[in-house]
Design a protein around this motif. Structure first.
Motif, PDB file in Angstrom:
ATOM      1  N   ILE A  64       7.252   0.045   3.479  1.00 16.09           N
ATOM      2  CA  ILE A  64       7.041   1.484   3.266  1.00 16.09           C
ATOM      3  C   ILE A  64       5.170   1.403   3.610  1.00 16.09           C
ATOM      4  N   LEU A  65       5.132   2.175   4.568  1.00 19.69           N
ATOM      5  CA  LEU A  65       3.667   2.641   5.066  1.00 19.69           C
ATOM      6  C   LEU A  65       3.138   3.872   4.720  1.00 19.69           C
ATOM      7  N   SER A  66       2.242   3.778   3.578  1.00 23.30           N
ATOM      8  CA  SER A  66       1.628   5.179   2.903  1.00 23.30           C
ATOM      9  C   SER A  66       1.105   6.021   3.809  1.00 23.30           C
ATOM     10  N   GLY A  67       0.984   7.365   3.670  1.00 23.51           N
ATOM     11  CA  GLY A  67       0.016   7.978   4.208  1.00 23.51           C
ATOM     12  C   GLY A  67      -1.468   8.231   3.747  1.00 23.51           C
ATOM     13  N   GLY A  68      -2.580   8.444   4.718  1.00 19.73           N
ATOM     14  CA  GLY A  68      -3.949   8.476   4.154  1.00 19.73           C
ATOM     15  C   GLY A  68      -4.776   8.416   5.326  1.00 19.73           C
ATOM     16  N   GLY A  69      -4.433   8.993   6.420  1.00 18.73           N
ATOM     17  CA  GLY A  69      -5.260   9.379   7.590  1.00 18.73           C
ATOM     18  C   GLY A  69      -5.759   8.152   8.489  1.00 18.73           C
ATOM     19  N   ALA A  70      -7.058   8.034   8.309  1.00 16.49           N
ATOM     20  CA  ALA A  70      -7.589   6.976   9.172  1.00 16.49           C
ATOM     21  C   ALA A  70      -7.655   5.621   8.412  1.00 16.49           C
ATOM     22  N   LYS A  71      -7.503   5.769   7.001  1.00 17.23           N
ATOM     23  CA  LYS A  71      -7.132   4.423   6.016  1.00 17.23           C
ATOM     24  C   LYS A  71      -5.947   3.657   6.765  1.00 17.23           C
ATOM     25  N   GLY A  72      -4.912   4.259   7.553  1.00 14.08           N
ATOM     26  CA  GLY A  72      -3.863   3.905   7.855  1.00 14.08           C
ATOM     27  C   GLY A  72      -4.366   2.582   8.737  1.00 14.08           C
ATOM     28  N   ALA A  73      -5.359   2.342   9.233  1.00 15.73           N
ATOM     29  CA  ALA A  73      -5.749   1.084   9.987  1.00 15.73           C
ATOM     30  C   ALA A  73      -5.417  -0.079   9.013  1.00 15.73           C
TER      31      ALA A  73
ATOM     32  N   SER B  63     -15.056   9.977   3.841  1.00 16.12           N
ATOM     33  CA  SER B  63     -15.385   8.330   4.221  1.00 16.12           C
ATOM     34  C   SER B  63     -14.375   7.612   4.467  1.00 16.12           C
ATOM     35  N   GLY B  64     -13.177   8.013   4.370  1.00 14.57           N
ATOM     36  CA  GLY B  64     -11.959   7.238   4.491  1.00 14.57           C
ATOM     37  C   GLY B  64     -10.882   7.957   5.494  1.00 14.57           C
ATOM     38  N   THR B  65     -10.553   8.859   4.817  1.00 15.38           N
ATOM     39  CA  THR B  65      -9.224   9.755   5.687  1.00 15.38           C
ATOM     40  C   THR B  65      -9.815  10.196   6.730  1.00 15.38           C
ATOM     41  N   LEU B  66     -10.736  10.874   6.922  1.00 12.46           N
ATOM     42  CA  LEU B  66     -11.390  11.143   8.171  1.00 12.46           C
ATOM     43  C   LEU B  66     -12.245  10.055   8.998  1.00 12.46           C
ATOM     44  N   ASN B  67     -12.602   9.247   8.520  1.00 10.06           N
ATOM     45  CA  ASN B  67     -13.349   8.077   9.129  1.00 10.06           C
ATOM     46  C   ASN B  67     -12.794   7.256  10.140  1.00 10.06           C
ATOM     47  N   LEU B  68     -12.920   7.624  11.457  1.00  8.92           N
ATOM     48  CA  LEU B  68     -12.237   6.852  12.412  1.00  8.92           C
ATOM     49  C   LEU B  68     -13.541   5.849  13.126  1.00  8.92           C
ATOM     50  N   ASN B  69     -14.563   5.346  12.531  1.00  9.98           N
ATOM     51  CA  ASN B  69     -15.759   4.885  12.876  1.00  9.98           C
ATOM     52  C   ASN B  69     -14.976   3.575  13.309  1.00  9.98           C
ATOM     53  N   HIS B  70     -15.628   2.949  14.367  1.00 10.06           N
ATOM     54  CA  HIS B  70     -14.933   1.762  14.922  1.00 10.06           C
ATOM     55  C   HIS B  70     -15.072   0.408  13.764  1.00 10.06           C
ATOM     56  N   PHE B  71     -16.193   0.329  13.445  1.00  8.28           N
ATOM     57  CA  PHE B  71     -16.498  -0.747  12.354  1.00  8.28           C
ATOM     58  C   PHE B  71     -15.681  -0.456  11.061  1.00  8.28           C
ATOM     59  N   LYS B  72     -15.552   0.793  10.736  1.00  7.63           N
ATOM     60  CA  LYS B  72     -14.733   0.788   9.581  1.00  7.63           C
ATOM     61  C   LYS B  72     -13.093   0.559  10.059  1.00  7.63           C
ATOM     62  N   VAL B  73     -12.646   1.011  11.061  1.00  3.49           N
ATOM     63  CA  VAL B  73     -11.229   0.656  11.617  1.00  3.49           C
ATOM     64  C   VAL B  73     -11.153  -0.807  11.571  1.00  3.49           C
ATOM     65  N   TYR B  74     -11.825  -1.622  12.166  1.00  3.61           N
ATOM     66  CA  TYR B  74     -11.886  -2.940  12.323  1.00  3.61           C
ATOM     67  C   TYR B  74     -11.997  -3.561  10.738  1.00  3.61           C
TER      68      TYR B  74
END
Length: 276
Positions: free
Chosen positions: A8-17, A244-255
């Motif tokens: 199961i893969l939950s929802g959570g916007g950019a936190k999906g990384a 800061s999480g759901t909408l945060n697609l900052n490159h370093f945050k994703v990594y």
């Protein structure tokens, strides 16, 4: 689904990384090949088809290339329609006008899923989807429906994914995406939809790996599932709030989130393997 193993893969916007890191680790320890059902809500739906059709390493490449504009693609025609953010001296009157409010409720904010749709078109190969993929969507009347993606042609599959990831009011208002003359939006509006452990369990799947995107995930709805083997992979740190999480697609945050998902899963490798 008796004797099946579900992921199961939950929802959570950019936190999906974070989920991409988890899937990389599951591939590393040889568990992913035993998974025969993947259930994904919202961003989890996108990750499910991306990982299933292309693998976790490719999915990581896609995530590393994402930018905020890919999630919140500004619809210029939507801005122009009501002169929002123009030099209009009656700006407050404009955004509080009843017709404007009704339009926003119907069509959402002036942002679109165009980039998300492009991502699916470019990076997801529906012909390579072999495992059963289950995607929850919320019907416009609030009813939660679970789609078995494999039962539909590719064009409808894409609409199901877009529906499950259509955050209400942000995308498409409170109406949603049309699927066979009915309208659906974000599948992660409820806990049961966002992380559908109860659905898989009640369908007969008793071995489940549930990936959460909240470090304070509530798993109390699993207490009655005494005859199931459930492994909960929960972030070891807070992946962020809505901004800061759901909408945060900052490159370093994703990594960072991908690395955290990988490390958290590897730390649980023995427990996960024992369930499989």
């Amino acid at each position: 689904m008796k004797n099946h193993i579900g992921l199961i893969l939950s929802g959570g916007g950019a936190k999906g990384a974070y989920e991409i890191g988890v899937c990389k680790a599951l591939e590393k320890i040889g568990v992913m090949s035993f998974v025969d059902i993947i259930a994904g809500a919202s961003v989890g739906a996108i990750n499910a088809v991306l990982v299933e059709s292309q693998g976790a390493d490719y999915a990581e490449y896609v995530w590393q290339s994402l930018r905020l504009s890919d999630m919140l693609h500004v619809d210029l025609s939507g801005l122009a329609k009501h002169n929002i953010f123009s030099d209009n001296p009656n700006f407050i009157d404009t955004i509080t006008d009843t017709s404007v409010i009704n339009d926003l409720l119907t069509n959402g904010l002036p942002v679109s899923q165009k980039k998300i749709e492009e991502l699916i078109n470019i990076h997801v190969d529906f012909g390579k989807i072999k495992r059963k993929i289950i995607i929850p969507c919320t019907e416009s009347d609030g009813h939660l429906e679970y789609f078995i993606l494999n039962n539909y042609p590719a064009e409808i599959q894409k609409r199901i994914i877009l529906a499950s990831s259509a955050m209400p009011l942000i995308y498409r208002g409170l109406v949603g995406v049309e699927i066979n003359n009915r309208y659906y939006y974000d599948g992660g509006m409820t806990d049961d939809g966002n992380t559908p452990v109860p659905y898989l369990y009640e369908s007969g799947c008793k071995k489940i790996i549930a990936v959460h995107l909240r470090y304070d995930a509530d798993i109390t709805n699993q207490y009655f599932m005494k005859d199931a083997d459930i492994v909960n992979i929960i972030p070891s740190k807070n992946l962020g709030s809505f901004l800061s999480g759901t909408l945060n697609l900052n490159h370093f945050k994703v990594y960072s989130d991908i690395e955290t998902g990988y490390e958290d899963t590897m730390a649980m490798a023995d427990e996960i393997i024992s369930v499989i």
